[in-house]
Design a protein around this motif. Sequence first.
Motif, PDB file in Angstrom:
ATOM      1  N   ASP A 121      51.758  21.076  15.532  1.00 52.22           N
ATOM      2  CA  ASP A 121      51.416  21.377  14.142  1.00 52.22           C
ATOM      3  C   ASP A 121      49.921  21.650  14.003  1.00 52.22           C
ATOM      4  O   ASP A 121      49.502  22.479  13.194  1.00 52.22           O
ATOM      5  CB  ASP A 121      51.817  20.214  13.227  1.00 52.22           C
ATOM      6  CG  ASP A 121      53.319  20.150  12.979  1.00 52.22           C
ATOM      7  OD1 ASP A 121      54.008  21.151  13.241  1.00 52.22           O
ATOM      8  OD2 ASP A 121      53.792  19.085  12.528  1.00 52.22           O
ATOM      9  N   TRP A 131      54.012  29.906   8.580  1.00 55.19           N
ATOM     10  CA  TRP A 131      54.552  28.546   8.633  1.00 55.19           C
ATOM     11  C   TRP A 131      54.782  28.026   7.218  1.00 55.19           C
ATOM     12  O   TRP A 131      53.894  28.105   6.354  1.00 55.19           O
ATOM     13  CB  TRP A 131      53.562  27.667   9.398  1.00 55.19           C
ATOM     14  CG  TRP A 131      53.987  26.268   9.658  1.00 55.19           C
ATOM     15  CD1 TRP A 131      55.252  25.798   9.832  1.00 55.19           C
ATOM     16  CD2 TRP A 131      53.123  25.124   9.783  1.00 55.19           C
ATOM     17  NE1 TRP A 131      55.240  24.445  10.075  1.00 55.19           N
ATOM     18  CE2 TRP A 131      53.948  24.008  10.054  1.00 55.19           C
ATOM     19  CE3 TRP A 131      51.748  24.947   9.717  1.00 55.19           C
ATOM     20  CZ2 TRP A 131      53.431  22.739  10.236  1.00 55.19           C
ATOM     21  CZ3 TRP A 131      51.223  23.681   9.899  1.00 55.19           C
ATOM     22  CH2 TRP A 131      52.056  22.589  10.165  1.00 55.19           C
ATOM     23  N   TYR A 146      52.078  25.767   5.852  1.00 52.58           N
ATOM     24  CA  TYR A 146      50.701  26.269   5.735  1.00 52.58           C
ATOM     25  C   TYR A 146      50.259  26.178   4.271  1.00 52.58           C
ATOM     26  O   TYR A 146      51.026  26.502   3.365  1.00 52.58           O
ATOM     27  CB  TYR A 146      50.631  27.710   6.225  1.00 52.58           C
ATOM     28  CG  TYR A 146      49.252  28.322   6.105  1.00 52.58           C
ATOM     29  CD1 TYR A 146      48.314  28.157   7.115  1.00 52.58           C
ATOM     30  CD2 TYR A 146      48.894  29.043   4.968  1.00 52.58           C
ATOM     31  CE1 TYR A 146      47.043  28.708   6.993  1.00 52.58           C
ATOM     32  CE2 TYR A 146      47.629  29.578   4.841  1.00 52.58           C
ATOM     33  CZ  TYR A 146      46.710  29.420   5.853  1.00 52.58           C
ATOM     34  OH  TYR A 146      45.442  29.950   5.727  1.00 52.58           O
ATOM     35  N   ALA A 197      48.767  29.353  11.119  1.00 49.58           N
ATOM     36  CA  ALA A 197      49.887  30.296  11.051  1.00 49.58           C
ATOM     37  C   ALA A 197      50.344  30.462   9.597  1.00 49.58           C
ATOM     38  O   ALA A 197      50.993  29.572   9.029  1.00 49.58           O
ATOM     39  CB  ALA A 197      51.039  29.800  11.916  1.00 49.58           C
ATOM     40  N   TYR A 228      48.964  24.666  17.467  1.00 50.84           N
ATOM     41  CA  TYR A 228      49.502  26.029  17.416  1.00 50.84           C
ATOM     42  C   TYR A 228      49.725  26.551  16.007  1.00 50.84           C
ATOM     43  O   TYR A 228      49.472  27.712  15.710  1.00 50.84           O
ATOM     44  CB  TYR A 228      50.827  26.101  18.198  1.00 50.84           C
ATOM     45  CG  TYR A 228      50.633  25.984  19.682  1.00 50.84           C
ATOM     46  CD1 TYR A 228      50.122  27.037  20.428  1.00 50.84           C
ATOM     47  CD2 TYR A 228      50.947  24.810  20.346  1.00 50.84           C
ATOM     48  CE1 TYR A 228      49.931  26.923  21.791  1.00 50.84           C
ATOM     49  CE2 TYR A 228      50.760  24.685  21.707  1.00 50.84           C
ATOM     50  CZ  TYR A 228      50.254  25.746  22.429  1.00 50.84           C
ATOM     51  OH  TYR A 228      50.048  25.620  23.786  1.00 50.84           O
ATOM     52  N   ARG A 229      50.228  25.713  15.105  1.00 50.92           N
ATOM     53  CA  ARG A 229      50.645  26.211  13.801  1.00 50.92           C
ATOM     54  C   ARG A 229      49.588  26.070  12.712  1.00 50.92           C
ATOM     55  O   ARG A 229      49.805  26.513  11.584  1.00 50.92           O
ATOM     56  CB  ARG A 229      51.938  25.498  13.363  1.00 50.92           C
ATOM     57  CG  ARG A 229      53.151  25.909  14.187  1.00 50.92           C
ATOM     58  CD  ARG A 229      54.411  25.216  13.715  1.00 50.92           C
ATOM     59  NE  ARG A 229      54.475  23.829  14.159  1.00 50.92           N
ATOM     60  CZ  ARG A 229      54.950  23.445  15.334  1.00 50.92           C
ATOM     61  NH1 ARG A 229      55.376  24.330  16.213  1.00 50.92           N
ATOM     62  NH2 ARG A 229      54.983  22.161  15.657  1.00 50.92           N
TER      63      ARG A 229
END
Length: 400
Positions: A203, A213, A216, A210, A206-207
């Motif tokens: 989380d 997501w 987000y 993003a 990587y995300r």
Amino acid sequence: MRSVCMYFQLHQPYRLKWFWPDDSKGFERYFDVAINRSIFEKVARKCYLPATTLLAELVDQHEGNFKFSVSITGTLLSQCEKWNPDVLDIFTQLADSKRVEFIDETNYHSLAGLFDDKNEFREQILEHHELTSDLLGVKPQVFRNTELLYNNSIAETVSSMGYKAILTEGVDQLLDSRSPNHVYKAKDCGLPVLLRNYKMSDDIGYRFSARWWEEYPLTADKWANWASTEQGDCMNIFMDYETFGEHQWSDSGIFDFLRALPGEVLGKGLEFNTPSEIVEKYEPVGEVDVGDFNTISWADMERDTSAWLGNDMQRRCFEEAKLLGPYVKRTNDPKLINIWRHLLTSDHYYYMSTKWLGDGDVHSYFSIHTSPYDAAINFIAALLDFKTCVFRKLAEMNKE
């Protein structure tokens, strides 16, 4: 959830030059000094210096309640020594704080742990231990293998060397519906095993930036709330250090997130613990059993060895490098042994991966090659030239 155990991995390899035989000799015959220095200086500017400065400030600000662990490969430590000692100085400050645990690994971030004979694996671990002790003044007691590669024989080797714990990935099929948020023990040797909570780790790693997501944007308060609702004893958050400023750029807000995170986590009644503290604090709740032919890692969606040995090119290059080892050792030439060990660095094989989609993008990151095929062709060209140098040296020794 009671404890959060944060671990950061720091590594830069020595990338190969586009090989063509010339008059150069030694290390620079095979490795591109200019490219490696350029990449190091970029990452140092964007990540190593600002992230480490911020983490040191947070350790002081929270008066010992914020703790974490790091491992720094020998290849990166040597680059720091040569190209920016200020980075090494800040790492030393972290070590001096006594709130940051430094962890051992293979000195060359290599795949030596996959050799049937574990002697080379042991030698590289000892070399890293000595280097970390010499440069940072610490003697690591916990081990993490390259890319969290793990199986029973790796655990047995690490246990026999006196380490108190090992880190690896919380792979779903390994856990079989169990939670990664506990201490486990390795089959047979009983070495404590800390398993990465990959969802909570990714989380952030990587995300975080993003926009597709559904969660987000990620804030420190939101993440800390999730952590406080996790079940178990300890949540192991393992990620690349380059998350801060390199993978997630500064304008994504990653440094603001990091600055706020310790306070938010502590405010939810959780505590930060290092890996050594975790294994002293909590008893293993079960056993992990990973056969040598089912080795796990933290790489890609498969979380196995396919990131480095998933195609014929990778396997051929790895086998050629492995088979050359006994002959290199027979030369007793430190320079040749050093080159050979750098050829075992996992990144070379990672660049040869032919995986597609998201994982393919990761594999091309920081690669100087235009395709995995170019990476394999270049590697085997350099290796065969190096092989010639090794056997020439052995022939000269036989004449004496």
